[in-house]
Design an enzyme around this catalytic site. Structure first.
Site, PDB file in Angstrom:
ATOM      1  N   ASP A 127       2.491  61.258  45.142  1.00 51.08           N
ATOM      2  CA  ASP A 127       1.774  61.152  46.562  1.00 51.08           C
ATOM      3  C   ASP A 127       2.523  59.613  47.218  1.00 51.08           C
ATOM      4  OD1 ASP A 127       0.356  63.238  45.888  1.00 51.08           O
ATOM      5  OD2 ASP A 127      -1.393  62.090  45.259  1.00 51.08           O
ATOM      6  N   ARG A 247       4.171  81.429  60.748  1.00 50.87           N
ATOM      7  CA  ARG A 247       4.298  81.907  59.306  1.00 50.87           C
ATOM      8  C   ARG A 247       4.080  80.308  58.364  1.00 50.87           C
ATOM      9  NH1 ARG A 247       4.105  86.329  60.650  1.00 50.87           N
ATOM     10  NH2 ARG A 247       5.404  87.991  60.022  1.00 50.87           N
TER      11      ARG A 247
HETATM   12  O1  F6P Z   1      -1.935  63.293  42.830  1.00 56.38           O
HETATM   13  C1  F6P Z   1      -0.845  64.245  42.692  1.00 56.38           C
HETATM   14  C2  F6P Z   1      -1.168  65.576  43.450  1.00 56.38           C
HETATM   15  O2  F6P Z   1      -0.421  66.433  43.052  1.00 56.38           O
HETATM   16  C3  F6P Z   1      -1.708  65.406  44.763  1.00 56.38           C
HETATM   17  O3  F6P Z   1      -0.680  65.596  45.759  1.00 56.38           O
HETATM   18  C4  F6P Z   1      -2.668  66.800  44.782  1.00 56.38           C
HETATM   19  O4  F6P Z   1      -3.481  66.667  45.944  1.00 56.38           O
HETATM   20  C5  F6P Z   1      -3.315  66.796  43.666  1.00 56.38           C
HETATM   21  O5  F6P Z   1      -2.353  66.083  42.784  1.00 56.38           O
HETATM   22  C6  F6P Z   1      -3.567  68.183  43.161  1.00 56.38           C
HETATM   23  O6  F6P Z   1      -4.314  68.102  41.809  1.00 56.38           O
HETATM   24  P1  F6P Z   1      -4.474  69.104  40.756  1.00 56.38           P
HETATM   25  O7  F6P Z   1      -2.857  69.352  40.067  1.00 56.38           O
HETATM   26  O8  F6P Z   1      -5.566  68.415  40.009  1.00 56.38           O
HETATM   27  O9  F6P Z   1      -4.561  70.433  41.472  1.00 56.38           O
END
Ligand code: F6P
Length: 323
Positions: A127, A247
């Site tokens: 992130d 799309r």
């Molecule tokens: O923090 C990393 C991340 O991939 C975010 O970008 C995303 O919102 C979240 O984790 C998804 O979390 P999980 O793997 O618990 O679905």
């Protein structure tokens, strides 16, 4: 210092394995014992640790994910969970802990260090929303995966008069979306830090075709007010506002599972080595990150209390370049 442990927590990020390897091998070079904690803080609470030798971390440098496993652990957010984890660390005679992960993970690291345990964090999340490191482990690889998708979508977009929407991850941070838009030449970028409206997005996409472009593509951050789901719903209802079909591709976890590129392997390796050096010097309650090109230790207290800002001038640059 004779015995340390290392864990990965939260969302996995490409390069975590390279960091584990660096922590393990630099510890062994210091003649310390090193333990790997399975499944993040959940494994720490359960005392699920195993000794790591040099061969145990062989062949992992080039793979995504984390050989130690990861978890999101609600119990560790409680005082009771943290005390249980401390008990396990003391029971096993562990004197230092390296914690690899993002925001939530480093908040946990700070909580342990506040209770007097020597902890060093390593900045790792796709992130890029963590203070104390301008770029974190996993971002570069995730960005390249998103770009590959954008490049491919542009090819198919050029064959149809349609609008394309790509949603990228990032939680509440628009970094991945902004950089994907900038490097992928998107016609519009939607991020949580600068909200926009469906009408404005429609105008940008229509404008692209009006100016003779062969494609019209918008990159949307999952944390934006108008994310992929909402925009898809909106333009289904008000198709005439866009003028053509939309799309939608939500990249989701695809971005997390890649093999780490050179940048992430090198960053992770340097941060892993710096973390054990910090413990050896008796420096802890810090996050190892990359600031102005140098590996730098920032107090965890600052890291967990400061919000990382996005350079919004790049959003304007993306807009100008979309002409
Ligand atoms: O923090 C990393 C991340 O991939 C975010 O970008 C995303 O919102 C979240 O984790 C998804 O979390 P999980 O793997 O618990 O679905």
């Amino acid at each position: 210092m004779k015995r340390i442990a290392v864990l990965t927590s939260g969302g996995d990020a490409p390069g975590m394995n390279a960091a584990i390897r660096a922590v393990a091998r630099t510890s062994l070079a210091k003649e310390w014992e090193v333990f790997g904690v399975q499944h993040g803080y959940a494994g720490l609470i359960a005392g699920d640790l195993r000794a790591l030798g040099a061969r145990d971390v062989g062949g992992i440098l080039q793979s995504g994910g984390t050989m130690l496993g990861s978890a999101r652990c609600a119990e560790f957010r409680t005082e009771e969970g943290q005390l249980k984890a401390l008990q396990e660390l003391n029971r096993l005679g562990i004197e230092g802990l390296v914690v690899i992960g993002g925001n939530g993970t480093q908040t946990g690291a700070y909580a342990l260090s506040q209770k007097g345990f020597p902890v060093v964090g390593i900045a790792s999340t796709i992130d890029n929303d963590l203070s104390g490191s301008e770029i974190t482990i996993g971002v570069d690889t995730a960005l390249n995966i998103a770009l590959e998708a954008v490049d491919r979508l542009k090819v198919t977009a050029s064959s149809h008069q349609r609008a394309f929407l790509v949603e990228v991850m990032g939680r509440k941070c628009g970094y991945l979306a902004l950089m994907t838009g900038l490097a992928g030449g998107a016609e519009a970028v939607v991020i949580p830090e600068m909200e926009t409206s469906p009408e404005k997005i429609a105008a940008d996409l229509r404008g692209a075709y009006d100016r003779g472009k062969p494609h019209a593509l918008v990159v949307v951050a999952e944390g934006a007010n108008y994310n992929a789901e909402k925009l898809a719903k909106y333009f289904k209802e008000y198709r005439e506002r866009l003028g053509f079909e939309l799309r939608v591709t939500a990249l989701g976890h695809v971005q997390r599972g890649g093999a780490p590129g050179a940048f992430d392997r090198i960053l992770a390796t340097r941060l892993g080595a710096a973390a054990t050096d910090a413990l050896a010097r008796g420096e802890h309650s810090v996050l190892m990150g990359l600031l102005k090109g140098a590996i730098t230790a920032t107090p965890l207290a600052e890291v967990v209390n400061e919000k990382k800002n996005l350079d919004l001038s790049l959003l304007e640059l993306a807009r100008v370049l979309a002409k």
